[in-house]
Design an enzyme around this catalytic site. Structure first.
Site, PDB file in Angstrom:
ATOM      1  N   GLU A  92       0.866  -1.187   0.000  1.00 41.06           N
ATOM      2  CA  GLU A  92       0.000   0.000   0.000  1.00 41.06           C
ATOM      3  C   GLU A  92       0.902   1.236   0.000  1.00 41.06           C
ATOM      4  O   GLU A  92       1.761   1.371   0.863  1.00 41.06           O
ATOM      5  CB  GLU A  92      -0.909  -0.024   1.234  1.00 41.06           C
ATOM      6  CG  GLU A  92      -1.632   1.279   1.531  1.00 41.06           C
ATOM      7  CD  GLU A  92      -2.481   1.797   0.367  1.00 41.06           C
ATOM      8  OE1 GLU A  92      -3.350   1.066  -0.127  1.00 41.06           O
ATOM      9  OE2 GLU A  92      -2.251   2.964  -0.044  1.00 41.06           O
ATOM     10  N   ASP A 135      -2.461   4.847 -10.699  1.00 45.68           N
ATOM     11  CA  ASP A 135      -1.189   4.110 -10.879  1.00 45.68           C
ATOM     12  C   ASP A 135      -1.424   2.776 -11.574  1.00 45.68           C
ATOM     13  O   ASP A 135      -0.618   2.338 -12.398  1.00 45.68           O
ATOM     14  CB  ASP A 135      -0.519   3.797  -9.537  1.00 45.68           C
ATOM     15  CG  ASP A 135      -0.172   5.038  -8.752  1.00 45.68           C
ATOM     16  OD1 ASP A 135      -0.574   6.135  -9.154  1.00 45.68           O
ATOM     17  OD2 ASP A 135       0.506   4.889  -7.718  1.00 45.68           O
ATOM     18  N   ARG A 188     -27.452   9.292 -10.385  1.00 51.94           N
ATOM     19  CA  ARG A 188     -26.432  10.232  -9.926  1.00 51.94           C
ATOM     20  C   ARG A 188     -26.040  11.221 -11.031  1.00 51.94           C
ATOM     21  O   ARG A 188     -25.807  12.394 -10.763  1.00 51.94           O
ATOM     22  CB  ARG A 188     -25.213   9.463  -9.444  1.00 51.94           C
ATOM     23  CG  ARG A 188     -25.515   8.762  -8.142  1.00 51.94           C
ATOM     24  CD  ARG A 188     -24.394   7.901  -7.673  1.00 51.94           C
ATOM     25  NE  ARG A 188     -24.510   7.698  -6.241  1.00 51.94           N
ATOM     26  CZ  ARG A 188     -23.604   7.098  -5.504  1.00 51.94           C
ATOM     27  NH1 ARG A 188     -22.498   6.633  -6.050  1.00 51.94           N
ATOM     28  NH2 ARG A 188     -23.774   6.956  -4.211  1.00 51.94           N
TER      29      ARG A 188
HETATM   30  P1  ADP Z   1     -11.124  -0.051  -4.295  1.00 51.75           P
HETATM   31  O1  ADP Z   1     -12.444   0.528  -3.912  1.00 51.75           O
HETATM   32  O2  ADP Z   1     -11.060  -0.484  -5.686  1.00 51.75           O
HETATM   33  O3  ADP Z   1     -10.630  -1.042  -3.297  1.00 51.75           O
HETATM   34  P2  ADP Z   1      -9.610   2.011  -2.967  1.00 51.75           P
HETATM   35  O4  ADP Z   1      -9.422   3.413  -3.374  1.00 51.75           O
HETATM   36  O5  ADP Z   1     -10.444   1.748  -1.763  1.00 51.75           O
HETATM   37  O6  ADP Z   1     -10.109   1.206  -4.232  1.00 51.75           O
HETATM   38  O7  ADP Z   1      -8.181   1.367  -2.675  1.00 51.75           O
HETATM   39  C1  ADP Z   1      -7.117   1.402  -3.571  1.00 51.75           C
HETATM   40  C2  ADP Z   1      -5.834   1.440  -2.764  1.00 51.75           C
HETATM   41  O8  ADP Z   1      -4.713   1.226  -3.632  1.00 51.75           O
HETATM   42  C3  ADP Z   1      -5.586   2.770  -2.071  1.00 51.75           C
HETATM   43  O9  ADP Z   1      -5.357   2.565  -0.699  1.00 51.75           O
HETATM   44  C4  ADP Z   1      -4.369   3.331  -2.790  1.00 51.75           C
HETATM   45  O10 ADP Z   1      -3.548   4.140  -1.979  1.00 51.75           O
HETATM   46  C5  ADP Z   1      -3.658   2.068  -3.197  1.00 51.75           C
HETATM   47  N1  ADP Z   1      -2.704   2.258  -4.309  1.00 51.75           N
HETATM   48  C6  ADP Z   1      -2.900   2.968  -5.455  1.00 51.75           C
HETATM   49  N2  ADP Z   1      -1.805   2.928  -6.226  1.00 51.75           N
HETATM   50  C7  ADP Z   1      -0.888   2.162  -5.575  1.00 51.75           C
HETATM   51  C8  ADP Z   1       0.445   1.754  -5.863  1.00 51.75           C
HETATM   52  N3  ADP Z   1       1.082   2.146  -6.960  1.00 51.75           N
HETATM   53  N4  ADP Z   1       1.076   0.954  -4.957  1.00 51.75           N
HETATM   54  C9  ADP Z   1       0.461   0.587  -3.812  1.00 51.75           C
HETATM   55  N5  ADP Z   1      -0.773   0.953  -3.478  1.00 51.75           N
HETATM   56  C10 ADP Z   1      -1.458   1.727  -4.345  1.00 51.75           C
END
Ligand code: ADP
Length: 591
Positions: free
Chosen positions: A161, A355, A414
């Site tokens: 994360e 990302d 929405r």
């Molecule tokens: P979903 O609802 O699809 O689970 P979220 O926004 O709740 O999406 O969670 C996505 C998570 O992925 C976030 O905590 C974000 O910080 C993390 N994240 C995004 N890009 C990266 C990355 N390059 N490496 C690690 N974690 C990432």
């Protein structure tokens, strides 16, 4: 008389500004996201910081925690009240910094030395190579559901994360999960069914959603809730099931207590109690590795200290969420709104930068419906956040514009509700409701905030009469009263009960006639990127040639083709649970 006045003045100063306590301890107040933050700073005789404690903070649990832990710890370690804010908890961090400054300054402490900007210097650690069966990128809702399910299927899992905390956008949501069990008396009473949920999800997205994926979503939703219950999560009962904004039907279940933070308490406890899931925070995936046969075999990350962390794995789950916070990407892809520049706020956490899209593009993954970006008419006017929203469900509130008039169907889709709002003066509206939902004002909204707290923080207004409310809202009182009187005719017991009103609204609860009344201002806000990488019902990822990319899975907001042009309210968390679990199982069963 003079003495009394001086005493009152001194007392008033102590109450409003910082308060000097014994032992060189001083308390002060700063503005957090949801009201005041109170901090006590204790100094040694030489003026250096001995301790900093946060005594009061009403900001969203799960969102502010990292700031409450880290900012005071950094102040103490660096002997400074001017340290870095914590990413993802900026408002709380700033509130803590301001409160510490207030504590010292208002008590006459010379803060010049303590205001010197200091940063924690992290020494770059050694590069690492780790092994896992399954590596999950992203510790939001989908990522953690995938990690736990993979573990339950026998896999050794590493979750990376990039932020200093888990939760992503999921933790910012109100917690509503659409789910139907066909055999339940409740669903029968509501004329609901898995098939009706399927039909509304498809039609609500203008039939762009993939029918197979939509059927997978709706038919596994209720089981998903049961799974979280098995993990220990608590839910309110059927009598609390409601129609979430844009949900179109009463089928949204509510977690007991802590909105979406409840998911992460539950998932966190599970992860703490197993040695088969390693969670690495502050670890950003940069690249998905592919072997000479073209199969995915791991990831490369930038670790906590700036070091390189390579994780070799049999399979990779991408659960990186969406790109609502990436203005460049959302402007490049947007096919609906035509003006999603930085002036349009977003409900999202700062890590929602797409990302996953960039990493998957390098593998020639197939993307679909990237132009489908969802806005909500429910953003905080200052931050764009969902929190601070006074509404509970669709049937107990109305929207009025700056003239004090209703202007559209508040029970609709929405995208329609957001379009209606863009057409109003300054794209600005008030949600208005009465005391039916807040009999005392201490009851909580869907984000764990009480109505009284929001009023105190200046994020909502409250008045005994509609005339007084109109003054606080700065809208025409006669218009407000007339628009509400007309609305009430359609409500339960009203002269036109059971009819659709002139805006096509059909969802009506009790009339708005029970003071005190509440109003909270809202603006359009970018909420969910519905397009994404193309997956099948096992969460396998397609490439541009229509072939499966071996050993690669994706779930959650990074995927596309489920919600079509418009996602129903309450379907996003369902998506994280259902497809997170499927991705985790598929990844664990990967040979
Ligand atoms: P979903 O609802 O699809 O689970 P979220 O926004 O709740 O999406 O969670 C996505 C998570 O992925 C976030 O905590 C974000 O910080 C993390 N994240 C995004 N890009 C990266 C990355 N390059 N490496 C690690 N974690 C990432």
């Amino acid at each position: 008389m003079k003495k009394i006045l001086a005493l009152i003045l001194a007392l008033a100063m102590m109450m409003t500004a910082g308060l000097a306590l014994a032992d060189n301890s001083y308390t002060g107040t700063g503005k957090g996201f949801a009201g005041d933050i109170k901090v006590t700073v204790t100094l040694a005789d030489d003026g250096s910081i001995v301790d900093v404690t946060v005594d009061e903070c009403n900001d969203t649990p799960g969102v502010c925690d990292t700031a409450v832990e880290k900012v005071p710890a950094d102040m103490k370690e660096l002997n400074s009240i001017n340290v870095d804010t914590v990413s993802g908890a900026t408002f709380t961090s700033q509130g803590i910094l301001a409160a510490a400054k207030d504590a010292l300054e208002s008590n006459g402490v010379d803060i010049t030395a303590l205001m010197e900007k200091k940063e924690v210097v992290v020494e770059k650690g050694a590069d690492q190579t780790l092994e896992a069966d399954v590596v999950v990128i992203g510790a939001g809702g989908a990522g953690l559901a995938a990690a736990i399910t993979a573990e339950q299927n026998g896999a050794k899992v590493i979750v990376v994360e990039k932020m200093p905390k888990v939760g992503g956008n999921t933790i910012l949501a109100g917690g509503a999960v659409n789910a139907v069990e066909d055999r339940s008396e409740f669903a029968i009473k509501q004329n609901d069914s898995v098939y009706w949920h399927y039909t509304q999800t498809l039609s609500g997205g203008d039939y762009q959603g993939d029918p197979e994926l939509v059927m997978t979503l709706v038919s596994n939703a209720y089981d998903g809730i049961q799974w979280t219950k098995e993990l220990g999560m608590e839910w309110l009962g059927e009598d609390a099931v409601f129609t979430v904004s844009g949900g179109l039907w009463p089928r949204a279940w509510k977690p007991a207590g802590k909105a979406s933070a409840g998911f992460f308490e539950t998932y966190g406890k599970y992860i703490d109690n197993t040695d088969k899931i390693d969670l690495m925070l502050n670890t950003k995936a940069e690249e998905i590795l592919v072997n000479e046969k073209g199969e995915v075999c791991g990831i490369v990350c930038t670790g906590e200290t700036g070091n390189t962390v390579t994780i070799n794995a049999k399979s990779v789950v991408v659960a990186t969420g969406g790109f609502s916070k990436n203005v460049e990407l959302r402007m490049a892809y947007d096919a609906i709104w035509g003006m999603l520049d930085e002036k349009v706020l977003s409900t999202n956490h700062p890590g929602a930068t797409g990302d996953g899209v960039k990493m998957l593009q390098k593998l020639q993954a197939d993307f679909i419906q990237m132009g489908n970006i969802q806005l909500l008419p429910l953003g905080d006017p200052v931050t764009g956040s969902l929190s601070g929203n006074i509404e509970h469900g669709v049937d107990s509130r109305i929207f009025v514009n700056k003239s004090g008039l209703r202007y559209g169907d508040e029970g609709g889709r929405r995208d329609d509700m957001t379009r209606d709002l863009f057409a109003q003066e300054d794209a600005y509206m008030w949600i208005v409701m009465d005391s039916d939902t807040y009999p005392t004002g201490d009851e909580l909204n869907n984000f764990g905030e009480s109505a009284n707290q929001l009023v105190e923080a200046g994020r909502a207004v409250k008045a005994d009469t509609l005339d007084e409310l109109a003054v606080l809202m700065n809208v025409d009182a006669a218009n407000l009263k007339a628009t509400i009187a007309e609305y009430n005719e359609y409500c339960i017991g009203g002269a036109k009960e059971g009819q659709a009103d002139q805006f096509g609204r059909t969802l009506f609860g009790a009339p708005i006639d029970n003071g005190p009344f509440y109003a909270g201002a809202r603006v359009p806000t970018v909420h969910h990127t519905m397009g994404g990488v193309r997956i099948d019902t096992l969460c396998r990822v397609y490439n541009e040639s229509g072939e499966i990319i071996e050993n690669l899975y994706a779930a959650g907001e990074v995927t596309g083709g489920i919600h079509g042009t418009n996602r129903l309210g309450g379907n996003a968390l369902t998506d994280t649970i259902v497809f997170g679990r499927i991705a985790g199982e598929s990844a664990a069963l990967q040979k």
